[in-house]
Design a protein around this motif. Structure first.
Motif, PDB file in Angstrom:
ATOM      1  N   VAL A  95      64.611 -46.359 -30.967  1.00  0.00           N
ATOM      2  CA  VAL A  95      63.443 -46.533 -30.106  1.00  0.00           C
ATOM      3  C   VAL A  95      62.843 -45.169 -29.763  1.00  0.00           C
ATOM      4  O   VAL A  95      61.615 -44.999 -29.730  1.00  0.00           O
ATOM      5  N   ALA A  96      63.712 -44.175 -29.525  1.00  0.00           N
ATOM      6  CA  ALA A  96      63.232 -42.824 -29.241  1.00  0.00           C
ATOM      7  C   ALA A  96      62.418 -42.273 -30.408  1.00  0.00           C
ATOM      8  O   ALA A  96      61.449 -41.530 -30.214  1.00  0.00           O
ATOM      9  N   MET A  97      62.800 -42.636 -31.639  1.00  0.00           N
ATOM     10  CA  MET A  97      62.036 -42.194 -32.810  1.00  0.00           C
ATOM     11  C   MET A  97      60.612 -42.739 -32.778  1.00  0.00           C
ATOM     12  O   MET A  97      59.657 -42.050 -33.164  1.00  0.00           O
ATOM     13  N   ILE A  98      60.452 -43.980 -32.335  1.00  0.00           N
ATOM     14  CA  ILE A  98      59.119 -44.580 -32.264  1.00  0.00           C
ATOM     15  C   ILE A  98      58.248 -43.804 -31.294  1.00  0.00           C
ATOM     16  O   ILE A  98      57.101 -43.442 -31.601  1.00  0.00           O
ATOM     17  N   PHE A  99      58.791 -43.514 -30.115  1.00  0.00           N
ATOM     18  CA  PHE A  99      58.013 -42.757 -29.128  1.00  0.00           C
ATOM     19  C   PHE A  99      57.724 -41.345 -29.616  1.00  0.00           C
ATOM     20  O   PHE A  99      56.646 -40.794 -29.363  1.00  0.00           O
ATOM     21  N   ASP A 100      58.687 -40.747 -30.340  1.00  0.00           N
ATOM     22  CA  ASP A 100      58.486 -39.401 -30.867  1.00  0.00           C
ATOM     23  C   ASP A 100      57.373 -39.383 -31.911  1.00  0.00           C
ATOM     24  O   ASP A 100      56.621 -38.412 -32.011  1.00  0.00           O
ATOM     25  N   GLY A 101      57.271 -40.455 -32.679  1.00  0.00           N
ATOM     26  CA  GLY A 101      56.200 -40.528 -33.660  1.00  0.00           C
ATOM     27  C   GLY A 101      54.845 -40.805 -33.044  1.00  0.00           C
ATOM     28  O   GLY A 101      53.811 -40.423 -33.595  1.00  0.00           O
ATOM     29  N   LEU A 102      54.837 -41.425 -31.859  1.00  0.00           N
ATOM     30  CA  LEU A 102      53.582 -41.784 -31.221  1.00  0.00           C
ATOM     31  C   LEU A 102      52.966 -40.651 -30.417  1.00  0.00           C
ATOM     32  O   LEU A 102      51.738 -40.488 -30.404  1.00  0.00           O
ATOM     33  N   ASP A 103      53.815 -39.865 -29.724  1.00  0.00           N
ATOM     34  CA  ASP A 103      53.255 -38.908 -28.769  1.00  0.00           C
ATOM     35  C   ASP A 103      52.340 -37.886 -29.436  1.00  0.00           C
ATOM     36  O   ASP A 103      51.260 -37.572 -28.934  1.00  0.00           O
ATOM     37  N   GLY A 104      52.757 -37.348 -30.596  1.00  0.00           N
ATOM     38  CA  GLY A 104      51.923 -36.365 -31.272  1.00  0.00           C
ATOM     39  C   GLY A 104      50.628 -36.949 -31.797  1.00  0.00           C
ATOM     40  O   GLY A 104      49.560 -36.334 -31.698  1.00  0.00           O
ATOM     41  N   ARG A 105      50.722 -38.155 -32.351  1.00  0.00           N
ATOM     42  CA  ARG A 105      49.517 -38.777 -32.891  1.00  0.00           C
ATOM     43  C   ARG A 105      48.538 -39.143 -31.787  1.00  0.00           C
ATOM     44  O   ARG A 105      47.322 -38.993 -31.937  1.00  0.00           O
ATOM     45  N   VAL A 106      49.059 -39.636 -30.661  1.00  0.00           N
ATOM     46  CA  VAL A 106      48.193 -39.955 -29.524  1.00  0.00           C
ATOM     47  C   VAL A 106      47.538 -38.688 -28.987  1.00  0.00           C
ATOM     48  O   VAL A 106      46.352 -38.685 -28.629  1.00  0.00           O
ATOM     49  N   ALA A 107      48.300 -37.583 -28.943  1.00  0.00           N
ATOM     50  CA  ALA A 107      47.741 -36.318 -28.454  1.00  0.00           C
ATOM     51  C   ALA A 107      46.582 -35.860 -29.328  1.00  0.00           C
ATOM     52  O   ALA A 107      45.566 -35.365 -28.830  1.00  0.00           O
ATOM     53  N   ARG A 108      46.716 -36.040 -30.655  1.00  0.00           N
ATOM     54  CA  ARG A 108      45.646 -35.620 -31.553  1.00  0.00           C
ATOM     55  C   ARG A 108      44.437 -36.552 -31.452  1.00  0.00           C
ATOM     56  O   ARG A 108      43.298 -36.102 -31.416  1.00  0.00           O
ATOM     57  N   ILE A 109      44.694 -37.851 -31.380  1.00  0.00           N
ATOM     58  CA  ILE A 109      43.600 -38.826 -31.321  1.00  0.00           C
ATOM     59  C   ILE A 109      42.786 -38.642 -30.037  1.00  0.00           C
ATOM     60  O   ILE A 109      41.552 -38.730 -30.038  1.00  0.00           O
ATOM     61  N   THR A 110      43.469 -38.394 -28.925  1.00  0.00           N
ATOM     62  CA  THR A 110      42.795 -38.251 -27.627  1.00  0.00           C
ATOM     63  C   THR A 110      42.438 -36.805 -27.304  1.00  0.00           C
ATOM     64  O   THR A 110      41.945 -36.522 -26.214  1.00  0.00           O
ATOM     65  N   ASN A 111      42.725 -35.885 -28.272  1.00  0.00           N
ATOM     66  CA  ASN A 111      42.432 -34.464 -28.076  1.00  0.00           C
ATOM     67  C   ASN A 111      43.098 -33.929 -26.808  1.00  0.00           C
ATOM     68  O   ASN A 111      42.473 -33.246 -25.983  1.00  0.00           O
ATOM     69  N   THR A 112      44.373 -34.250 -26.645  1.00  0.00           N
ATOM     70  CA  THR A 112      45.115 -33.810 -25.455  1.00  0.00           C
ATOM     71  C   THR A 112      46.334 -32.975 -25.838  1.00  0.00           C
ATOM     72  O   THR A 112      47.367 -33.019 -25.171  1.00  0.00           O
ATOM     73  N   GLN A 113      46.209 -32.195 -26.935  1.00  0.00           N
ATOM     74  CA  GLN A 113      47.309 -31.314 -27.317  1.00  0.00           C
ATOM     75  C   GLN A 113      47.412 -30.173 -26.308  1.00  0.00           C
ATOM     76  O   GLN A 113      46.413 -29.724 -25.751  1.00  0.00           O
ATOM     77  N   SER A 114      48.625 -29.702 -26.095  1.00  0.00           N
ATOM     78  CA  SER A 114      48.827 -28.573 -25.181  1.00  0.00           C
ATOM     79  C   SER A 114      50.142 -27.889 -25.511  1.00  0.00           C
ATOM     80  O   SER A 114      51.042 -28.485 -26.111  1.00  0.00           O
ATOM     81  N   ASP A 115      50.241 -26.624 -25.109  1.00  0.00           N
ATOM     82  CA  ASP A 115      51.497 -25.890 -25.300  1.00  0.00           C
ATOM     83  C   ASP A 115      52.616 -26.536 -24.497  1.00  0.00           C
ATOM     84  O   ASP A 115      53.757 -26.605 -24.943  1.00  0.00           O
ATOM     85  N   PHE A 116      52.267 -27.007 -23.300  1.00  0.00           N
ATOM     86  CA  PHE A 116      53.275 -27.687 -22.478  1.00  0.00           C
ATOM     87  C   PHE A 116      53.813 -28.917 -23.195  1.00  0.00           C
ATOM     88  O   PHE A 116      55.028 -29.158 -23.236  1.00  0.00           O
ATOM     89  N   GLY A 117      52.915 -29.700 -23.786  1.00  0.00           N
ATOM     90  CA  GLY A 117      53.339 -30.912 -24.492  1.00  0.00           C
ATOM     91  C   GLY A 117      54.235 -30.609 -25.664  1.00  0.00           C
ATOM     92  O   GLY A 117      55.226 -31.321 -25.905  1.00  0.00           O
ATOM     93  N   ALA A 118      53.928 -29.536 -26.403  1.00  0.00           N
ATOM     94  CA  ALA A 118      54.755 -29.163 -27.550  1.00  0.00           C
ATOM     95  C   ALA A 118      56.152 -28.742 -27.106  1.00  0.00           C
ATOM     96  O   ALA A 118      57.155 -29.123 -27.718  1.00  0.00           O
TER      97      ALA A 118
END
Length: 266
Positions: free
Chosen positions: A45-68
């Motif tokens: 389940v953690a893998m699913i969330f790990d795959g989603l967070d980066g893609r959601v950040a790119r789609i919503t243009n919410t990338q950040s150094d903190f997030g990385a």
């Protein structure tokens, strides 16, 4: 006069990262209570969330150094500490020092894997991972536990096999073996209708025996790295397997974009 930039963090991608972190922590607690199937499932389940967070950040243009950075910390728990402890509690406790050493090799491999990737993010070829990605290594380790529980196997009876699989997964993470990242796949393009039928068939197969199918898939992927590497070089040297290798740097060089940082980067 320009308006000062507001301080804070983006909610949605970091919320998904937190969910992945919670899944990893839940896996550790479940294994401590002897609920190994729930622990293994939580890692997937953690893998699913790990795959989603980066893609959601790119789609919503919410990338950040903190997030990385937060994503890396969460990955260390979910795909570094959690799989090692789940494997240890299930099948390595009876091995004594050998058991916890195998678990530590996995944890250390995950930590080194994450550190190496984060420092090489600007020069790596995004088509390949250098070394087995930590979620894939977690899939091998957690998948083994899940299959064992599914077939009523006592992990302690096969402790040596569990130690070998866990230790090898950790070593593969710090290897120089090339693994396909599948980032070059065009998810926006059109595909034949039969492709949809094949995808449906894959879902049916996974649903029939999820533990066995997922373990076999991740195990085959783990074996693909050495095969890809040995097929791509004329003469295999130690540097092709582990250590710093200048030719590998050239092979992995690519114009990776900054937005790739927050995408399955482990």
């Amino acid at each position: 006069m320009t308006e000062p930039k507001r301080k804070g963090i983006y909610l949605l991608p970091n919320l998904l990262t937190t969910a992945g972190l919670f899944s990893g922590f839940f896996a550790v607690v479940s294994s401590m209570n002897g609920r190994f199937e729930a622990a293994a499932v939580a890692i997937f389940v953690a893998m699913i969330f790990d795959g989603l967070d980066g893609r959601v950040a790119r789609i919503t243009n919410t990338q950040s150094d903190f997030g990385a950075e937060y994503d890396s910390m969460a990955d260390m728990v979910s795909f570094g500490v959690a799989p090692a402890l789940v494997a240890y509690n299930w099948g390595l406790t009876e091995l004594g020092k050998l058991g916890w050493l195998a678990a530590f090799i996995y944890v250390a491999g995950a930590a080194l894997r994450l550190a190496r990737f984060n420092t090489n993010i600007a020069v790596v070829d995004k088509r390949f991972f250098q070394g087995l990605a930590s979620p894939a290594a977690a899939g091998v380790t957690a998948g083994l536990v899940w299959v064992g529980v599914e077939y009523d196997v006592n992990g302690s009876d096969y402790g040596l096999i569990v130690a070998i699989v866990t230790g090898l997964a950790g070593l593969l993470m710090v290897s120089n073996f090339k693994y396909n990242s599948f980032k070059e796949v065009n998810w926006h393009g059109k595909v034949p209708f039969v492709a949809l039928l094949i995808i449906m068939l894959v879902f049916v197969v996974v649903a029939t025996e999820p533990a066995l199918v997922l373990f076999v898939v991740f195990a085959l992927y783990a074996c693909a790295g050495p095969i890809n590497t040995f097929r791509s070089v004329d003469k295999v040297t130690l540097e092709h397997v582990v250590g710093d290798h200048e030719e590998d740097d050239a092979d992995f060089a690519d114009n990776s974009k900054p937005e790739d940082i927050k995408d399955h980067h482990n």
